[in-house]
Design a protein around this motif. Structure first.
Motif, PDB file in Angstrom:
ATOM      1  N   GLU A   3       6.559   4.306  -5.675  1.00  0.00           N
ATOM      2  CA  GLU A   3       5.173   3.851  -5.798  1.00  0.00           C
ATOM      3  C   GLU A   3       4.801   3.053  -4.548  1.00  0.00           C
ATOM      4  O   GLU A   3       5.391   2.005  -4.270  1.00  0.00           O
ATOM      5  CB  GLU A   3       5.001   2.979  -7.049  1.00  0.00           C
ATOM      6  CG  GLU A   3       3.570   2.696  -7.411  1.00  0.00           C
ATOM      7  CD  GLU A   3       2.843   3.911  -7.979  1.00  0.00           C
ATOM      8  OE1 GLU A   3       1.614   4.009  -7.787  1.00  0.00           O
ATOM      9  OE2 GLU A   3       3.515   4.762  -8.617  1.00  0.00           O
ATOM     10  N   ARG A   7       1.464   1.507  -2.019  1.00  0.00           N
ATOM     11  CA  ARG A   7       0.116   0.980  -2.196  1.00  0.00           C
ATOM     12  C   ARG A   7      -0.908   2.102  -1.985  1.00  0.00           C
ATOM     13  O   ARG A   7      -0.797   2.910  -1.057  1.00  0.00           O
ATOM     14  CB  ARG A   7      -0.152  -0.188  -1.249  1.00  0.00           C
ATOM     15  CG  ARG A   7       0.047   0.117   0.197  1.00  0.00           C
ATOM     16  CD  ARG A   7      -0.140  -1.123   1.067  1.00  0.00           C
ATOM     17  NE  ARG A   7      -1.541  -1.541   1.111  1.00  0.00           N
ATOM     18  CZ  ARG A   7      -1.951  -2.643   1.735  1.00  0.00           C
ATOM     19  NH1 ARG A   7      -1.071  -3.444   2.321  1.00  0.00           N
ATOM     20  NH2 ARG A   7      -3.225  -2.956   1.773  1.00  0.00           N
ATOM     21  N   PRO A   8      -1.926   2.171  -2.836  1.00  0.00           N
ATOM     22  CA  PRO A   8      -2.850   3.312  -2.804  1.00  0.00           C
ATOM     23  C   PRO A   8      -3.770   3.341  -1.595  1.00  0.00           C
ATOM     24  O   PRO A   8      -4.384   4.369  -1.321  1.00  0.00           O
ATOM     25  CB  PRO A   8      -3.650   3.153  -4.100  1.00  0.00           C
ATOM     26  CG  PRO A   8      -3.548   1.696  -4.440  1.00  0.00           C
ATOM     27  CD  PRO A   8      -2.196   1.261  -3.967  1.00  0.00           C
ATOM     28  N   ASP A   9      -3.896   2.234  -0.842  1.00  0.00           N
ATOM     29  CA  ASP A   9      -4.781   2.231   0.319  1.00  0.00           C
ATOM     30  C   ASP A   9      -3.995   2.333   1.623  1.00  0.00           C
ATOM     31  O   ASP A   9      -4.524   2.042   2.693  1.00  0.00           O
ATOM     32  CB  ASP A   9      -5.643   0.966   0.332  1.00  0.00           C
ATOM     33  CG  ASP A   9      -4.808  -0.315   0.377  1.00  0.00           C
ATOM     34  OD1 ASP A   9      -3.593  -0.238   0.092  1.00  0.00           O
ATOM     35  OD2 ASP A   9      -5.361  -1.381   0.689  1.00  0.00           O
ATOM     36  N   GLY A  10      -2.730   2.749   1.548  1.00  0.00           N
ATOM     37  CA  GLY A  10      -1.901   2.850   2.745  1.00  0.00           C
ATOM     38  C   GLY A  10      -2.099   4.164   3.481  1.00  0.00           C
ATOM     39  O   GLY A  10      -2.910   5.013   3.101  1.00  0.00           O
ATOM     40  N   ARG A  11      -1.315   4.340   4.555  1.00  0.00           N
ATOM     41  CA  ARG A  11      -1.420   5.552   5.375  1.00  0.00           C
ATOM     42  C   ARG A  11      -0.158   6.411   5.272  1.00  0.00           C
ATOM     43  O   ARG A  11       0.102   7.218   6.153  1.00  0.00           O
ATOM     44  CB  ARG A  11      -1.651   5.175   6.844  1.00  0.00           C
ATOM     45  CG  ARG A  11      -2.994   4.566   7.130  1.00  0.00           C
ATOM     46  CD  ARG A  11      -3.396   4.793   8.585  1.00  0.00           C
ATOM     47  NE  ARG A  11      -2.466   4.242   9.540  1.00  0.00           N
ATOM     48  CZ  ARG A  11      -2.559   3.026  10.059  1.00  0.00           C
ATOM     49  NH1 ARG A  11      -3.549   2.239   9.699  1.00  0.00           N
ATOM     50  NH2 ARG A  11      -1.684   2.604  10.934  1.00  0.00           N
ATOM     51  N   THR A  66       4.275   8.797  -2.660  1.00  0.00           N
ATOM     52  CA  THR A  66       4.188   8.276  -4.019  1.00  0.00           C
ATOM     53  C   THR A  66       4.324   9.415  -5.018  1.00  0.00           C
ATOM     54  O   THR A  66       3.745  10.488  -4.842  1.00  0.00           O
ATOM     55  CB  THR A  66       2.854   7.556  -4.238  1.00  0.00           C
ATOM     56  OG1 THR A  66       2.806   6.399  -3.410  1.00  0.00           O
ATOM     57  CG2 THR A  66       2.686   7.118  -5.686  1.00  0.00           C
ATOM     58  N   ALA A 126      -2.082   8.752  -1.263  1.00  0.00           N
ATOM     59  CA  ALA A 126      -2.920   7.561  -1.227  1.00  0.00           C
ATOM     60  C   ALA A 126      -4.389   7.946  -1.122  1.00  0.00           C
ATOM     61  O   ALA A 126      -4.748   8.990  -0.579  1.00  0.00           O
ATOM     62  CB  ALA A 126      -2.518   6.679  -0.040  1.00  0.00           C
ATOM     63  N   ARG A 127      -5.248   7.067  -1.637  1.00  0.00           N
ATOM     64  CA  ARG A 127      -6.689   7.354  -1.647  1.00  0.00           C
ATOM     65  C   ARG A 127      -7.237   7.530  -0.231  1.00  0.00           C
ATOM     66  O   ARG A 127      -8.190   8.279  -0.011  1.00  0.00           O
ATOM     67  CB  ARG A 127      -7.438   6.221  -2.345  1.00  0.00           C
ATOM     68  CG  ARG A 127      -7.172   6.107  -3.831  1.00  0.00           C
ATOM     69  CD  ARG A 127      -8.188   5.190  -4.474  1.00  0.00           C
ATOM     70  NE  ARG A 127      -8.206   3.870  -3.846  1.00  0.00           N
ATOM     71  CZ  ARG A 127      -7.505   2.828  -4.280  1.00  0.00           C
ATOM     72  NH1 ARG A 127      -6.730   2.972  -5.349  1.00  0.00           N
ATOM     73  NH2 ARG A 127      -7.572   1.671  -3.685  1.00  0.00           N
ATOM     74  N   ALA A 182       2.938   0.245   4.015  1.00  0.00           N
ATOM     75  CA  ALA A 182       3.247   1.094   2.857  1.00  0.00           C
ATOM     76  C   ALA A 182       4.066   0.297   1.851  1.00  0.00           C
ATOM     77  O   ALA A 182       5.131   0.707   1.440  1.00  0.00           O
ATOM     78  CB  ALA A 182       3.994   2.346   3.291  1.00  0.00           C
TER      79      ALA A 182
END
Length: 309
Positions: free
Chosen positions: A80, A82-86, A90, A117-118, A301
């Motif tokens: 898992e 972070r969803p705003d990473g590059r 995940t 990620a988003r 990340a």
């Protein structure tokens, strides 16, 4: 302790190892630009090495490494980030490898659910990834492997649904303490979003300097064939007590990001992982932390990973 290979086999292995290093040096001298994770990226395996590790997750790291297994193995994993990473990686996955009786062949299979990620946008949807692999330990010092992957995302836009790709790997062990690996990812140049994906060449040099095998060190380099992007990597593994292994790795990634109206700017990311492996006779637990340095918001990340063997 593995016996030393015959003198002729050792000479052949050293010659092939030299060829791999020359190819890597040639690619490293090239100019490099756009970089980033390919959409075919699967589950991130913290601390994984293309030379030091041999397990069912070789489908994602180096298909040839499964050839060294002596029995069957099942791995369950979740990473898992972070969803705003590059960074991609995940998701959750299950991997299984089985060494066939009487022949030096290992069959592997994997099923993953990856969740980009988003920040990667709608072109990188959630998708299932199914994999099949075959590894052949041709000699005591050479293993080769292939891994085929297909992506399933029936409700996604673009053409990730049904995308197929092939990875190939080769590992040389010219001595009991030295390993060299070459992995080619997206070997078939699959098309995605109307464009062919570039092949990525991974080179890794691993050593175990102690006769006990409790210390491992590896240097790796990923090279994008068409865009010449580079990602050097260093990996450390240490086993102070049997069944207790500490690991850490760091990867430097250069990126040229499209900030505004097609204007690219240079960005650097350094991803690091650290963790512990607890291994018993027939079961093991692996935990890892994922972090990093970044010069752009959202670049780190940060996250974690857990595995059951």
């Amino acid at each position: 302790m593995r016996t030393a290979p015959p003198q002729g086999s050792r000479a052949t292995g050293v010659a092939l190892a030299a060829l791999i290093l020359l190819l890597g040096a040639s690619a490293a001298r090239a100019q490099y630009a756009h970089a980033g994770d390919a959409p075919t990226r699967g589950l991130r395996v913290p601390g994984a090495s293309a030379t030091l590790d041999q397990n069912a997750a070789a489908l994602e790291t180096n298909p040839a490494q499964a050839g060294w297994l002596r029995s069957w193995q099942l791995l369950l994993g979740h990473t898992e980030l972070r969803p705003d990473g590059r960074f991609l990686g995940t998701g959750s996955g299950v991997f299984f490898s089985q060494r066939l009786p009487f022949v030096p062949l290992t069959l592997s299979a994997g099923a993953q659910l990856v969740r980009p990620a988003r920040g990667f946008g709608e072109r990188y949807p959630d998708a299932g990834k199914l994999s099949l692999g075959l590894a052949v330990a041709a000699t005591s010092w050479l293993s080769v492997g292939l891994a085929g992957h297909v992506f399933i995302a029936p409700n996604a836009s673009g053409n990730i649904n049904g995308l197929t790709t092939l990875d190939a790997g080769l590992t040389l062990r010219p001595s009991s303490w030295l390993s060299l690996a070459l992995v080619v990812r997206d070997l078939t140049n699959p098309h995605w979003a109307g464009l062919p994906l570039q092949r990525v060449w991974d080179f890794e040099f691993g050593i175990r300097p102690l006769t006990s095998g409790r210390l491992g060190f590896a240097l790796g380099l990923s090279v994008g064939e068409r865009r010449r992007d580079l990602a050097p990597r260093v990996i450390l593994q240490g086993t102070p007590w049997p069944g207790f292994t500490l690991f850490a790795d760091a990867t430097w990634i250069r990126r040229d990001l499209d900030d505004t109206d097609g204007v690219f700017s240079r960005r650097d990311d350094v991803q690091v992982t650290a963790g512990v492996k607890l291994d018993f006779a027939h079961v093991g637990l692996h935990f890892g932390f994922v972090g990093g340095y970044h010069d752009r918001p959202g670049g780190a990340a940060t996250g974690g990973s857990a595995w059951l063997r």
